[in-house]
Write an enzyme that holds these catalytic residues in place. Structure first.
Site, short mmCIF file in Angstrom:
data_model
loop_
_atom_site.label_atom_id
_atom_site.label_comp_id
_atom_site.label_asym_id
_atom_site.label_seq_id
_atom_site.Cartn_x
_atom_site.Cartn_y
_atom_site.Cartn_z
CE1 TYR A 90 -4.11 1.91 0.70
CE2 TYR A 90 -2.83 3.00 2.41
CZ TYR A 90 -3.97 2.93 1.62
OH TYR A 90 -4.95 3.88 1.76
CB ALA A 91 3.96 2.18 1.87
CE LYS B 7 -3.83 4.88 -1.31
NZ LYS B 7 -4.86 5.15 -2.35
P1 NAP Z 1 -13.49 2.09 1.33
O1 NAP Z 1 -14.51 2.52 2.32
O2 NAP Z 1 -12.91 0.73 1.46
O3 NAP Z 1 -14.06 2.32 -0.14
C1 NAP Z 1 -13.32 1.95 -1.26
C2 NAP Z 1 -14.27 1.71 -2.41
O4 NAP Z 1 -13.48 1.34 -3.57
C3 NAP Z 1 -15.22 0.52 -2.13
O5 NAP Z 1 -16.55 0.88 -2.43
C4 NAP Z 1 -14.70 -0.56 -3.06
O6 NAP Z 1 -15.70 -1.44 -3.57
C5 NAP Z 1 -14.15 0.27 -4.21
N1 NAP Z 1 -13.24 -0.52 -5.03
C6 NAP Z 1 -12.28 -1.37 -4.61
N2 NAP Z 1 -11.67 -1.97 -5.65
C7 NAP Z 1 -12.29 -1.50 -6.77
C8 NAP Z 1 -12.13 -1.75 -8.16
N3 NAP Z 1 -11.22 -2.63 -8.60
N4 NAP Z 1 -12.93 -1.10 -9.03
C9 NAP Z 1 -13.89 -0.23 -8.59
N5 NAP Z 1 -14.08 0.05 -7.29
C10 NAP Z 1 -13.30 -0.58 -6.38
O7 NAP Z 1 -12.22 3.08 1.36
P2 NAP Z 1 -12.06 4.61 1.84
O8 NAP Z 1 -11.57 4.57 3.24
O9 NAP Z 1 -13.24 5.40 1.48
O10 NAP Z 1 -10.80 5.02 0.94
C11 NAP Z 1 -10.93 5.64 -0.33
C12 NAP Z 1 -9.54 5.95 -0.87
O11 NAP Z 1 -8.82 6.75 0.08
C13 NAP Z 1 -8.68 4.72 -1.10
O12 NAP Z 1 -7.86 4.88 -2.22
C14 NAP Z 1 -7.83 4.67 0.15
O13 NAP Z 1 -6.63 3.97 -0.06
C15 NAP Z 1 -7.60 6.14 0.40
N6 NAP Z 1 -7.27 6.46 1.79
C16 NAP Z 1 -8.12 6.14 2.81
C17 NAP Z 1 -7.74 6.46 4.13
C18 NAP Z 1 -8.62 6.15 5.32
O14 NAP Z 1 -8.17 6.35 6.45
N7 NAP Z 1 -9.84 5.68 5.13
C19 NAP Z 1 -6.51 7.09 4.38
C20 NAP Z 1 -5.68 7.39 3.31
C21 NAP Z 1 -6.06 7.08 2.02
P3 NAP Z 1 -15.98 -2.86 -2.82
O15 NAP Z 1 -16.80 -2.50 -1.66
O16 NAP Z 1 -16.73 -3.69 -3.80
O17 NAP Z 1 -14.63 -3.42 -2.46
#
Ligand code: NAP
Length: 249
Positions: free
Chosen positions: A150-151, A154
């Protein structure tokens, strides 16, 4: 003029908050997600409050599904000139236990997904001589135990962002990355579960270590995305904005 935005992974969490915010800002939004139910729920909430949105079930790692999603967006909402590469997954493990599949799946969704989506949408931005690309990086780009995969993606998205900014800048397109700290979503809930911790206790512990003494909410990221896609941000490009309730080292 109504602008059309595509938000990947907009079925829940940060992506859903960005989709809601962009429609409040007056854009039409295509919510792309692997999960049909999530995408439909995000869109239903937007439409019931008067916004314009469509749900598209697609996997961002699949070249044909990406092409079809962009074609459908263009036909139903107009040519997309705003893209948020937000879809993401975690497959955390210490390096010595990390499988090749853990590594490859994370590479695919974040990096291949952002590449395919951006390549598919850029021609509409270039034609319009205006565009905005935002990619979700993370504070994990600076290194985080248990997240070698993941790191790496990102940090990779930061290099991708800077390159898109250089290549597409002459066409009125900006590209920026938002690097969130801890945001309360299903993703961080799953992390708490994996660590055997109650989610509220997990959030309390993180808040204590965060200078503003709280964890982030999806709207904290949507607020920043809203600025970065606005006309006011036309001179901000190739940047990585850490949104983490304090400085990052
Ligand atoms: P989340 O709640 O897990 O939502 C991610 C969404 O992406 C889910 O609806 C998932 O669908 C969808 N997804 C996954 N693989 C996919 C694919 N191949 N094609 C289309 N859609 C796909 O995550 P979040 O926390 O909102 O995070 C959103 C973004 O912010 C991510 O890139 C994450 O790495 C980044 N981020 C989050 C945090 C945090 O603390 N939450 C911090 C830093 C960065 P499914 O449900 O079907 O898997």
């Amino acid at each position: 003029m109504t602008r059309t935005a595509i938000i990947t992974g907009g079925g829940r969490g940060i992506g859903a908050a960005i989709a809601r915010r962009f429609t409040n800002d007056g854009m039409a939004v295509a919510v792309i997600d692997l999960d049909e139910t999530g995408a439909r729920e995000t869109v239903a909430a937007i439409v019931s409050s008067g916004g314009r949105a469509i749900a598209i079930t697609a996997d961002v790692t699949d070249e044909q599904q990406v092409a079809d999603a962009v074609t459908r967006t263009t036909a139903e909402l107009g040519a997309p000139t705003v893209l948020v590469n937000n879809a993401g997954i975690l497959r955390d493990n210490l390096l010595f236990k990390m499988t090749l599949d853990d590594w490859d799946s994370v590479m695919k969704v974040h990096l291949r997904g952002a590449f395919l989506m951006t390549r598919a949408v850029q021609s509409h931005m270039v034609e319009a001589k205006w565009g905005r690309v935002i990619s979700l990086s993370s504070i994990s780009a600076l290194g985080n135990r248990g997240q070698a995969n993941y790191a790496a993606v990102k940090a990779g998205l930061q290099g991708f962002t800077k390159t898109v900014a250089i290549e597409l800048g002459p066409f009125g397109v900006t590209a920026n990355a938002i690097a969130p700290g801890f945001i309360a979503t299903d993703m961080t809930k799953a992390t708490a579960e994996r660590m055997g911790m109650d989610f509220d206790d997990f959030c309390d512990a993180v808040a204590k270590e965060t200078p503003v003494r709280r964890v982030g909410e999806p709207d904290d990221i949507a607020n920043v995305a809203s600025f970065l896609v606005s006309d006011d941000a036309s001179f901000v490009s190739g940047q990585v904005l850490y949104v983490a309730g304090g400085p990052t080292v």
